[in-house]
Design a protein around this motif. Structure first.
Motif, PDB file in Angstrom:
ATOM      1  N   ALA A  24     -60.135  32.229 -18.595  1.00  0.00           N
ATOM      2  CA  ALA A  24     -60.802  31.720 -19.798  1.00  0.00           C
ATOM      3  C   ALA A  24     -60.207  30.379 -20.218  1.00  0.00           C
ATOM      4  O   ALA A  24     -60.936  29.421 -20.508  1.00  0.00           O
ATOM      5  N   ILE A  25     -58.865  30.301 -20.239  1.00  0.00           N
ATOM      6  CA  ILE A  25     -58.210  29.048 -20.593  1.00  0.00           C
ATOM      7  C   ILE A  25     -58.503  27.970 -19.545  1.00  0.00           C
ATOM      8  O   ILE A  25     -58.795  26.815 -19.881  1.00  0.00           O
ATOM      9  N   ALA A  26     -58.449  28.358 -18.273  1.00  0.00           N
ATOM     10  CA  ALA A  26     -58.733  27.392 -17.207  1.00  0.00           C
ATOM     11  C   ALA A  26     -60.162  26.870 -17.306  1.00  0.00           C
ATOM     12  O   ALA A  26     -60.420  25.674 -17.131  1.00  0.00           O
ATOM     13  N   GLY A  27     -61.121  27.766 -17.603  1.00  0.00           N
ATOM     14  CA  GLY A  27     -62.503  27.339 -17.740  1.00  0.00           C
ATOM     15  C   GLY A  27     -62.697  26.383 -18.902  1.00  0.00           C
ATOM     16  O   GLY A  27     -63.415  25.380 -18.791  1.00  0.00           O
ATOM     17  N   ALA A  28     -62.050  26.675 -20.039  1.00  0.00           N
ATOM     18  CA  ALA A  28     -62.161  25.787 -21.201  1.00  0.00           C
ATOM     19  C   ALA A  28     -61.576  24.420 -20.910  1.00  0.00           C
ATOM     20  O   ALA A  28     -62.136  23.384 -21.297  1.00  0.00           O
ATOM     21  N   ARG A  29     -60.449  24.368 -20.199  1.00  0.00           N
ATOM     22  CA  ARG A  29     -59.837  23.077 -19.871  1.00  0.00           C
ATOM     23  C   ARG A  29     -60.650  22.331 -18.820  1.00  0.00           C
ATOM     24  O   ARG A  29     -60.718  21.100 -18.841  1.00  0.00           O
ATOM     25  N   PHE A  30     -61.266  23.050 -17.886  1.00  0.00           N
ATOM     26  CA  PHE A  30     -62.149  22.419 -16.897  1.00  0.00           C
ATOM     27  C   PHE A  30     -63.288  21.675 -17.592  1.00  0.00           C
ATOM     28  O   PHE A  30     -63.673  20.572 -17.189  1.00  0.00           O
ATOM     29  N   LEU A  31     -63.824  22.268 -18.656  1.00  0.00           N
ATOM     30  CA  LEU A  31     -64.932  21.657 -19.381  1.00  0.00           C
ATOM     31  C   LEU A  31     -64.465  20.575 -20.353  1.00  0.00           C
ATOM     32  O   LEU A  31     -65.236  19.656 -20.675  1.00  0.00           O
ATOM     33  N   ALA A  32     -63.231  20.650 -20.823  1.00  0.00           N
ATOM     34  CA  ALA A  32     -62.754  19.730 -21.857  1.00  0.00           C
ATOM     35  C   ALA A  32     -62.227  18.417 -21.300  1.00  0.00           C
ATOM     36  O   ALA A  32     -62.451  17.351 -21.888  1.00  0.00           O
ATOM     37  N   ASP A  33     -61.516  18.444 -20.175  1.00  0.00           N
ATOM     38  CA  ASP A  33     -60.782  17.259 -19.752  1.00  0.00           C
ATOM     39  C   ASP A  33     -61.618  16.105 -19.209  1.00  0.00           C
ATOM     40  O   ASP A  33     -61.113  14.980 -19.146  1.00  0.00           O
ATOM     41  N   PRO A  34     -62.883  16.295 -18.801  1.00  0.00           N
ATOM     42  CA  PRO A  34     -63.680  15.111 -18.450  1.00  0.00           C
ATOM     43  C   PRO A  34     -63.751  14.066 -19.549  1.00  0.00           C
ATOM     44  O   PRO A  34     -63.893  12.868 -19.261  1.00  0.00           O
ATOM     45  N   VAL A  35     -63.625  14.449 -20.822  1.00  0.00           N
ATOM     46  CA  VAL A  35     -63.592  13.469 -21.903  1.00  0.00           C
ATOM     47  C   VAL A  35     -62.388  12.547 -21.740  1.00  0.00           C
ATOM     48  O   VAL A  35     -62.489  11.318 -21.900  1.00  0.00           O
ATOM     49  N   TRP A  36     -61.237  13.121 -21.401  1.00  0.00           N
ATOM     50  CA  TRP A  36     -60.038  12.296 -21.203  1.00  0.00           C
ATOM     51  C   TRP A  36     -60.218  11.382 -19.991  1.00  0.00           C
ATOM     52  O   TRP A  36     -59.760  10.235 -19.999  1.00  0.00           O
ATOM     53  N   GLY A  37     -60.905  11.884 -18.960  1.00  0.00           N
ATOM     54  CA  GLY A  37     -61.210  11.033 -17.819  1.00  0.00           C
ATOM     55  C   GLY A  37     -62.097   9.864 -18.205  1.00  0.00           C
ATOM     56  O   GLY A  37     -61.894   8.732 -17.750  1.00  0.00           O
ATOM     57  N   MET A  38     -63.080  10.114 -19.069  1.00  0.00           N
ATOM     58  CA  MET A  38     -63.950   9.036 -19.540  1.00  0.00           C
ATOM     59  C   MET A  38     -63.153   7.988 -20.307  1.00  0.00           C
ATOM     60  O   MET A  38     -63.288   6.782 -20.093  1.00  0.00           O
ATOM     61  N   LEU A  39     -62.274   8.438 -21.220  1.00  0.00           N
ATOM     62  CA  LEU A  39     -61.522   7.500 -22.047  1.00  0.00           C
ATOM     63  C   LEU A  39     -60.517   6.693 -21.230  1.00  0.00           C
ATOM     64  O   LEU A  39     -60.372   5.487 -21.427  1.00  0.00           O
ATOM     65  N   SER A  40     -59.802   7.343 -20.340  1.00  0.00           N
ATOM     66  CA  SER A  40     -58.714   6.665 -19.635  1.00  0.00           C
ATOM     67  C   SER A  40     -59.174   5.907 -18.390  1.00  0.00           C
ATOM     68  O   SER A  40     -58.551   4.907 -18.008  1.00  0.00           O
ATOM     69  N   LEU A  41     -60.268   6.340 -17.760  1.00  0.00           N
ATOM     70  CA  LEU A  41     -60.694   5.728 -16.499  1.00  0.00           C
ATOM     71  C   LEU A  41     -61.946   4.863 -16.619  1.00  0.00           C
ATOM     72  O   LEU A  41     -62.096   3.894 -15.883  1.00  0.00           O
ATOM     73  N   TRP A  42     -62.847   5.219 -17.545  1.00  0.00           N
ATOM     74  CA  TRP A  42     -64.150   4.561 -17.585  1.00  0.00           C
ATOM     75  C   TRP A  42     -64.437   3.798 -18.863  1.00  0.00           C
ATOM     76  O   TRP A  42     -65.342   2.946 -18.888  1.00  0.00           O
TER      77      TRP A  42
END
Length: 413
Positions: free
Chosen positions: A229-247
């Motif tokens: 459950a925690i892994a699934g929530a983090r899988f869905l959440a962290d693309p935002v950080w990828g957008m901010l830091s990479l794109w």
């Protein structure tokens, strides 16, 4: 040794330094990339392999977490920080894109230890009511590391070369190792820890989670629905950080027509907002607990608040004002860290102390897998569909993550 009050807060303060150095060493390459690519004749395609190598390496967080659970933070994290410091300094000697790719992969492998180490430290050193605040404090180091990278690289390029930035960052890591060896010890063996503070820590922790076994039972851990459950929530959440830091800088240039001066003025603001989110998430948890809500439910509630705030990201591409777009990106950074620090800290609420680093590593792998998939899809489709569909997706994913936490997580006895 003289007994100091509040030793646990000095320990977490020292760990913040490790997080700053961790994200500083990650961020230098991106800032120095133009100079490196020009000097080393590295193409954009080759650079993508260099950055991808780090992302693949850091996905081995469960291995780092398992080793930390097995041998402890004193020795284990000392080795990880020393190795990543030497690898960082090795970047200053690298030539050719393959050399950089190999170093980045190795750096990701050892730097993935930071999050599992932080959560294990919080689980061992803090009573349950303080874990959210402690986790939020050490997460602040991530954003500060990214903030410090540009001036360090600028200084290095102007006074020496880009290589000097890697030597300085690696040297800082080795100095930090000395401070860690001198000051850190587990709560049961720390010479400066008073009996009063030790009692506060022990009595404030769940007895069911304070386990000490010779070898962490990996099979038992992987069979728990709370982990997934925690892994699934983090899988869905962290693309935002990828957008901010990479794109985000590329988006501001391509879609909002920012120049370099405007990037320097505005691109750091979402990370400042993210630092505030690191503190807001634990504050929401504390507020809910004061109203009689259990700890795990309070964490789920704080995650949900962050997920609702994240819906503002859906409008980044539709607002006409560039300033409004930056403001919505700041809201995204704030919302992400509000929910991210909350779900990461849940590992210390649901897993025994001899499993918490491994559990954090597994969920960290899921988070980095989410970033990797998101960035690959974005990179392949953005020229055809633009950024707006991806902002809409980012605004909705965390609501799904909140649903996972509310339906799958089971409280410990």
């Amino acid at each position: 040794m003289r007994r100091f009050p509040y030793i646990r807060w000095t320990i977490i303060g020292l760990f913040v330094g490790a997080m700053v150095i961790n994200y500083l060493t990650r961020s230098i390459l991106g800032v120095a990339a133009p100079a490196i690519m020009a000097e080393q004749h590295i193409s954009s395609a080759q650079y993508s392999w260099i950055t991808g190598a780090f992302q693949l390496g850091i996905m081995f967080q469960p291995v780092a977490g398992y080793l930390l659970d097995l041998i402890g933070l004193k020795v284990g994290f000392t080795l990880f920080v020393a190795v990543w410091s030497l690898i960082t300094m090795g970047h200053g000697l690298a030539t050719g894109w393959m050399g950089f790719a190999g170093l980045r992969g190795a750096l990701g492998l050892v730097e993935g230890s930071a999050q599992p180490a932080g959560m294990k430290l919080v689980a061992e050193w803090f009573p349950a009511r303080e874990r959210g605040v402690a986790g939020g404090i050490y997460q602040i180091g991530a954003s500060f590391g990214a903030v410090f990278a540009p001036p360090l690289v600028a200084w290095a390029v102007l006074n020496h070369s880009w290589r000097a930035a890697f030597f300085v960052a690696g040297g800082l890591g080795l100095l930090w190792v000395i401070a860690w060896l001198l000051w850190y010890a587990p709560p049961g063996r720390h010479r400066a820890l008073s009996e009063r503070e030790r009692t506060l820590i022990v009595e404030g922790q769940e007895a069911a989670l304070a386990k000490r076994r010779r070898r962490p039972p990996l099979r038992e851990l992987l069979g728990q629905r709370n982990l997934w459950a925690i892994a699934g929530a983090r899988f869905l959440a962290d693309p935002v950080w990828g957008m901010l830091s990479l794109w985000m800088p590329l988006y501001l240039v391509q879609a909002r027509h920012f120049d370099l001066t405007q990037i320097a003025m505005f691109a750091w603001l979402p990370f400042l907002a993210a630092d505030l989110g690191c503190l807001f998430g634990p504050a929401v948890v504390a507020w809910l607990q004061r109203r009689g809500i259990s700890l795990v439910d309070a964490r789920r509630g704080a995650f949900t608040v962050g997920a609702v705030l994240m819906t503002g990201m859906m409008f980044v591409g539709t607002v006409t004002s560039p300033i409004a777009a930056v403001a919505l990106l700041c809201l995204g950074g704030f919302a992400h860290q509000t929910l991210s620090v909350t779900v990461i800290t849940m590992s210390s609420d649901l897993f025994p102390q001899d499993q918490v680093a491994t559990a954090t590593g597994v969920s960290g792998t899921a988070a980095n897998l989410g970033v990797l998939i998101f960035t690959l899809v974005l990179g392949s489709m953005v020229d055809q569909v633009g950024y707006q569909p991806f902002f809409i997706l980012l605004g909705l994913l965390d609501l799904v993550g909140a649903a996972l936490l509310w339906t799958l997580v089971r409280k410990t006895a």
